[in-house]
Design a protein around this motif. Structure first.
Motif, short mmCIF file in Angstrom:
data_model
loop_
_atom_site.label_atom_id
_atom_site.label_comp_id
_atom_site.label_asym_id
_atom_site.label_seq_id
_atom_site.Cartn_x
_atom_site.Cartn_y
_atom_site.Cartn_z
N ARG A 190 0.87 -1.17 0.00
CA ARG A 190 0.00 0.00 0.00
C ARG A 190 0.91 1.22 0.00
N VAL A 191 0.90 1.96 -1.11
CA VAL A 191 1.89 3.02 -1.34
C VAL A 191 1.21 4.38 -1.35
N GLU A 192 1.62 5.25 -0.42
CA GLU A 192 1.13 6.62 -0.38
C GLU A 192 2.13 7.52 -1.10
N VAL A 193 1.63 8.33 -2.02
CA VAL A 193 2.50 9.18 -2.85
C VAL A 193 2.01 10.62 -2.76
N VAL A 194 2.94 11.56 -2.55
CA VAL A 194 2.55 12.97 -2.51
C VAL A 194 2.24 13.46 -3.92
N ALA A 195 1.62 14.63 -4.00
CA ALA A 195 1.28 15.22 -5.29
C ALA A 195 2.54 15.57 -6.09
N ASN A 196 2.39 15.61 -7.41
CA ASN A 196 3.47 16.00 -8.32
C ASN A 196 4.65 15.04 -8.34
N VAL A 197 4.42 13.80 -7.92
CA VAL A 197 5.46 12.78 -7.99
C VAL A 197 4.99 11.66 -8.91
N ASP A 198 5.81 11.31 -9.85
CA ASP A 198 5.52 10.30 -10.87
C ASP A 198 5.17 8.95 -10.21
N TYR A 199 3.88 8.57 -10.28
CA TYR A 199 3.50 7.32 -9.61
C TYR A 199 4.02 6.09 -10.35
N ALA A 200 4.33 6.23 -11.65
CA ALA A 200 4.96 5.13 -12.38
C ALA A 200 6.38 4.91 -11.87
N LEU A 201 7.07 6.01 -11.54
CA LEU A 201 8.42 5.90 -10.97
C LEU A 201 8.36 5.20 -9.61
N ILE A 202 7.43 5.62 -8.74
CA ILE A 202 7.31 4.99 -7.43
C ILE A 202 6.94 3.52 -7.58
N SER A 203 6.08 3.21 -8.55
CA SER A 203 5.72 1.81 -8.81
C SER A 203 6.93 1.02 -9.30
N ALA A 204 7.74 1.66 -10.16
CA ALA A 204 8.94 1.00 -10.68
C ALA A 204 9.94 0.73 -9.57
N ILE A 205 10.10 1.70 -8.65
CA ILE A 205 11.02 1.50 -7.53
C ILE A 205 10.48 0.43 -6.59
N THR A 206 9.15 0.38 -6.43
CA THR A 206 8.55 -0.68 -5.62
C THR A 206 8.81 -2.04 -6.25
N ALA A 207 8.71 -2.12 -7.58
CA ALA A 207 9.05 -3.35 -8.29
C ALA A 207 10.51 -3.69 -8.08
N LEU A 208 11.37 -2.66 -8.06
CA LEU A 208 12.79 -2.87 -7.83
C LEU A 208 13.04 -3.38 -6.42
N VAL A 209 12.31 -2.84 -5.44
CA VAL A 209 12.41 -3.33 -4.07
C VAL A 209 12.06 -4.82 -4.03
N ASP A 210 11.05 -5.19 -4.79
CA ASP A 210 10.65 -6.60 -4.83
C ASP A 210 11.76 -7.47 -5.43
N VAL A 211 12.42 -6.94 -6.47
CA VAL A 211 13.56 -7.64 -7.06
C VAL A 211 14.67 -7.79 -6.03
N VAL A 212 14.95 -6.71 -5.29
CA VAL A 212 16.01 -6.73 -4.27
C VAL A 212 15.70 -7.78 -3.21
N ARG A 213 14.46 -7.79 -2.72
CA ARG A 213 14.09 -8.74 -1.68
C ARG A 213 14.21 -10.18 -2.18
N GLU A 214 13.82 -10.40 -3.42
CA GLU A 214 13.95 -11.75 -3.99
C GLU A 214 15.42 -12.12 -4.11
N TRP A 215 16.24 -11.17 -4.55
CA TRP A 215 17.68 -11.40 -4.73
C TRP A 215 18.34 -11.74 -3.40
#
Length: 228
Positions: A190-215
């Motif tokens: 569950r990701v809270e994002v402030v205004a004017n911040v690229d939610y695709a970027l935050i989603s991509a970093i969240t996906a990256l976090v998932d990659v890191v955790r798997e790694w």
């Protein structure tokens, strides 16, 4: 190395709460993947992995109205892994989050690519407690770096603009996992994002976090097997 993980877990105490407010708005939009992903109001995303044997695929939706925004497809490639994000409104690819390092290497480098395969940002695991931090550097001039802090016990993830935790907090995520999903490694963020911040970027970093955790999980298993 395995003992280092155990020592870190014993000596590190996570903060109970880190102040976060959606009232903060960056003066200039943090726009990486396109204007359409920067909205003028705060939003909450649900990054929901599918309940499957892989648990790598996910859908990102607007928690307020249930609108599905992005689809994330995961796959393993030669002992590495990647997550590809697609815009469900336009049916076009948006990003790829990938770990291209060999499993047993000491490197902790991860990459974000755009739809054309060009490098958008590189992320490096910061030396510390069980690879719980990521330092993200963007290729485009004028974009400040980001710092991502992952807490294993409380399940919080914090996204800062800046070099460390003294930067501006622009998003935070809480890992929520049901019983069935936990058995197959499928998480919901569950990701809270402030205004004017690229939610695709935050989603991509969240996906990256998932990659890191798997790694990290795979690396622990590999080191355990290597030790017999």
């Amino acid at each position: 190395m395995l003992n280092a993980f155990k020592t870190a877990a014993k000596t590190f105490t996570e903060p109970e709460d880190i102040p976060f407010t959606t009232e903060y708005t960056p003066a200039a939009p943090l726009n990486v993947f396109g204007d359409g992903f920067c909205v003028p109001t705060p939003m909450t995303l649900l990054y929901e992995q599918s309940v499957s044997l892989s648990g790598d695929d996910a859908v990102v939706s607007n928690a307020a109205n249930g609108t599905k925004l992005l689809e994330v497809q995961g796959k393993a490639v030669s002992m590495s892994s990647q997550r590809s994000g697609f815009d469900l409104l336009t049916r076009k690819p948006v990003f790829v989050a990938v770990n291209s390092d060999k499993l047993l290497s000491m490197s902790r480098r991860f990459t974000l690519l755009d739809a054309d395969g060009a490098t958008v940002a590189t992320a490096n695991g910061v030396d510390g407690l069980a690879y719980d931090c990521l330092s993200v550097t963007f290729e485009r001039e004028g974009l400040e770096p980001m710092f991502v802090k992952m807490y294993d016990i409380t399940k919080w993830i914090y996204y800062y603009v800046g070099n460390d935790e003294s930067g501006k907090l622009v998003a935070r995520a809480k890992t929520e996992t049901g019983f069935l999903a936990k058995q197959v490694g499928a998480d919901t963020y569950r990701v809270e994002v402030v205004a004017n911040v690229d939610y695709a970027l935050i989603s991509a970093i969240t996906a990256l976090v998932d990659v890191v955790r798997e790694w990290v999980k795979m690396k622990k298993q590999a080191m355990k097997m290597a030790r017999g």
